[in-house]
Write an enzyme that holds these catalytic residues in place. Structure first.
Site, PDB file in Angstrom:
ATOM      1  N   HIS A   1      42.539  40.288  35.501  1.00  0.00           N
ATOM      2  CA  HIS A   1      40.938  40.517  35.985  1.00  0.00           C
ATOM      3  C   HIS A   1      39.829  39.176  35.529  1.00  0.00           C
ATOM      4  O   HIS A   1      39.096  38.960  36.241  1.00  0.00           O
ATOM      5  CB  HIS A   1      40.642  41.791  35.310  1.00  0.00           C
ATOM      6  CG  HIS A   1      39.202  42.294  35.608  1.00  0.00           C
ATOM      7  ND1 HIS A   1      38.197  42.054  34.387  1.00  0.00           N
ATOM      8  CD2 HIS A   1      38.493  42.653  36.479  1.00  0.00           C
ATOM      9  CE1 HIS A   1      37.151  42.475  34.930  1.00  0.00           C
ATOM     10  NE2 HIS A   1      37.043  42.805  36.152  1.00  0.00           N
TER      11      HIS A   1
ATOM     12  N   GLU B   1      31.492  44.385  30.914  1.00  0.00           N
ATOM     13  CA  GLU B   1      31.876  45.469  31.864  1.00  0.00           C
ATOM     14  C   GLU B   1      32.813  46.472  31.384  1.00  0.00           C
ATOM     15  O   GLU B   1      32.647  47.654  31.813  1.00  0.00           O
ATOM     16  CB  GLU B   1      32.717  44.433  33.053  1.00  0.00           C
ATOM     17  CG  GLU B   1      33.157  45.614  34.118  1.00  0.00           C
ATOM     18  CD  GLU B   1      34.074  44.621  35.133  1.00  0.00           C
ATOM     19  OE1 GLU B   1      34.809  45.158  36.092  1.00  0.00           O
ATOM     20  OE2 GLU B   1      33.792  43.436  35.125  1.00  0.00           O
TER      21      GLU B   1
ATOM     22  N   GLU C   1      39.890  36.652  37.916  1.00  0.00           N
ATOM     23  CA  GLU C   1      39.572  37.104  39.082  1.00  0.00           C
ATOM     24  C   GLU C   1      38.001  36.796  39.155  1.00  0.00           C
ATOM     25  O   GLU C   1      37.632  35.908  40.144  1.00  0.00           O
ATOM     26  CB  GLU C   1      39.645  38.556  39.204  1.00  0.00           C
ATOM     27  CG  GLU C   1      38.843  39.062  40.689  1.00  0.00           C
ATOM     28  CD  GLU C   1      38.308  40.359  40.552  1.00  0.00           C
ATOM     29  OE1 GLU C   1      37.019  40.668  40.509  1.00  0.00           O
ATOM     30  OE2 GLU C   1      39.007  41.419  40.067  1.00  0.00           O
ATOM     31  N   HIS C   2      37.432  36.694  37.933  1.00  0.00           N
ATOM     32  CA  HIS C   2      36.019  36.519  37.908  1.00  0.00           C
ATOM     33  C   HIS C   2      35.943  34.810  37.841  1.00  0.00           C
ATOM     34  O   HIS C   2      35.084  34.256  38.402  1.00  0.00           O
ATOM     35  CB  HIS C   2      35.588  36.906  36.611  1.00  0.00           C
ATOM     36  CG  HIS C   2      35.093  38.490  36.461  1.00  0.00           C
ATOM     37  ND1 HIS C   2      33.894  38.898  36.134  1.00  0.00           N
ATOM     38  CD2 HIS C   2      35.716  39.577  36.760  1.00  0.00           C
ATOM     39  CE1 HIS C   2      33.687  40.028  36.212  1.00  0.00           C
ATOM     40  NE2 HIS C   2      34.984  40.476  36.727  1.00  0.00           N
TER      41      HIS C   2
END
Length: 460
Positions: free
Chosen positions: A75, A155, A78-79
């Site tokens: 993840h 997040e 992905e950023h």
């Protein structure tokens, strides 16, 4: 006679939906596919109803491919994929998509990581060029990493730590699975995020972001031959590289009910019952996953479904009650029964209500009318999906990453159509047993005086 009329109505609806499905031009006449010399597969589905195109790149690497100590790296990368290349500055990717009149985003799951843009069709070539560039030439600047890891940790705080139900499901996954990597949250454990380095992200990128570990899906007002030429031009020069060996990761057999309680500030209790069940592995030979999909539609999904009718309206045992089941995934499956008890009712009473409804199906089966309604509902969902180019691209990608060929789409619907009442009853009897059950309960604590922070808008 009244029951026959109702069954006839559902049968008429089902026939109409199946006719619509088979008549939809974009449904199954294509897609077209080509595999490049570097192993990248390019799947094109022509849909000429609007002058737009959806371009998606799917990498077969998700959180289930991570190792202890680096959870959340899929993840996090992905950023970082939006932080630029030698030819595109940090943040420029999305700005260029917006300037082209389109939208873009990305998402990470346990099974995959995917990126998409939806743009006017004349801008498709630019999108292919941009994605091919970051497939091989991503900048992984330490300063950008230090900023982005803080974004990811925030997040996690907002979307998991501060959200009672999210915490409940996270903890339930860690209890339901003891060995399989599905036990790890996609966003990662906070301690791993705190210790993560830019080299961890670089290692992940170099390990999995290869053309031979990816496929491209394009749906829209395009010509497949033109798309294949563009793919050869931009993706073709990227050389394939060896991929790490993926070893089998099999969850040990569960031998008794597992229970957990999560205490968190919340308004209502929540009960989740998760049973280990199979997913589709062989489209033709499998029976139980289709029966379980039908069972989920019989229990939940419309006002006449069993949970809504009996637990919510008739018995007033729950303010909400539903199911969750996904028949396609790389890893093992879970079938969820979940809900919140009504005021004056306890979580134990709701759990007993769920058990009673399952026991009724095991003992008495399901009616012809229920089965007809469930079939119509499931086929309708597939039919309506064809109205969206994005949903068509998602369906192709999700099937492929789960190991089910996208070309089996129509056959999956036919297999659902073939499910019998006896198969539904047999699946309930076989899988809804305590040895395969994990029960999670949210124990609500007093709410804080200050409102809980709302999850911030992120890239997902």
């Amino acid at each position: 006679m009244r029951e026959l009329r109702r069954i006839g109505w559902w049968g008429t609806l089902l026939a109409a939906l199946m006719a619509a499905l088979s008549a939809t031009p974009a449904a199954f006449a294509n897609p077209y596919e080509k595999q490049l010399a570097n192993g990248l597969r390019v799947i094109v589905k022509e849909d000429h109803r609007a002058p737009t195109a959806v371009h998606m790149v799917w990498y077969r690497a998700g959180s289930m491919d991570e190792t202890n100590g680096t959870t959340g790296v899929a993840h996090l990368l992905e950023h970082m994929m939006f932080k630029g290349t030698p030819s595109i500055g940090a943040g420029e990717f999305s700005r260029l998509v917006a300037a082209a009149g389109g939208r873009d985003n990305a998402f990470t799951s346990k099974d995959f990581t995917a990126y998409f843009q939806q743009v006017p069709k004349q801008k498709l070539e630019q999108m292919i060029q941009l994605e091919a560039d970051r497939m091989r030439h991503l900048n992984l600047d330490p300063k950008e990493f230090e900023q982005e890891i803080k974004v990811v940790m925030e997040e996690r705080r907002l979307r998991t730590d501060d959200q009672p139900q999210a915490r409940l499901f996270e903890q339930m996954g860690a209890v339901a699975f003891q060995a399989h990597p599905y036990r790890v949250p996609v966003i990662g454990w906070m301690n791993d995020l705190e210790a993560m380095t830019v080299q961890d992200a670089r290692d992940w990128y170099e390990r999995w972001y290869e053309p031979n570990n990816a496929f491209v899906v394009i749906v829209g007002d395009v010509d497949h031959d033109d798309v294949f030429r563009l793919a050869e031009k931009y993706y073709g020069p990227l050389a394939a590289r060896p991929l790490p060996a993926r070893k089998p990761q099999v969850e040990p057999t569960q031998t008794g009910t597992r229970r957990l309680t999560v205490k968190a500030p919340a308004e209502l209790p929540v009960v989740v019952m998760a049973y280990k069940v199979p997913v589709v592995r062989d489209v033709e030979k499998d029976v139980d996953p289709y029966a379980l999909e039908m069972l989920a539609a019989i229990l939940d999904g419309h006002d006449a479904a069993r949970f809504s009718r009996r637990l919510v309206r008739e018995q007033r045992l729950a303010v909400s009650a539903g199911t969750g089941y996904d028949a396609t995934s790389r890893g093992p499956g879970l079938f969820y029964l979940l809900g919140s008890p009504s005021e004056g009712k306890t979580p134990a009473e709701l759990e007993n209500g769920f058990r009673t409804e399952i026991a009724r199906i095991v003992a008495d089966g399901v009616s012809t009318e229920e089965l007809a309604r469930a079939r119509a509902q499931l086929v309708a969902n597939q039919t309506y999906k064809l109205d969206s180019m994005f949903a068509q691209a998602m369906e192709i990608g999700q099937l492929e990453t789960s190991g089910v060929p996208y070309t089996a789409n129509k056959r999956l619907i036919e297999k659902l159509q073939e499910v019998t009442a006896e198969q539904v009853q047999a699946a309930a009897k076989k899988y809804f047993v305590d040895d395969q059950l994990t029960v999670a309960e949210l124990d609500p604590q007093p709410l804080p005086d200050t409102p809980r922070r709302r999850p911030a808008a992120t890239r997902h």
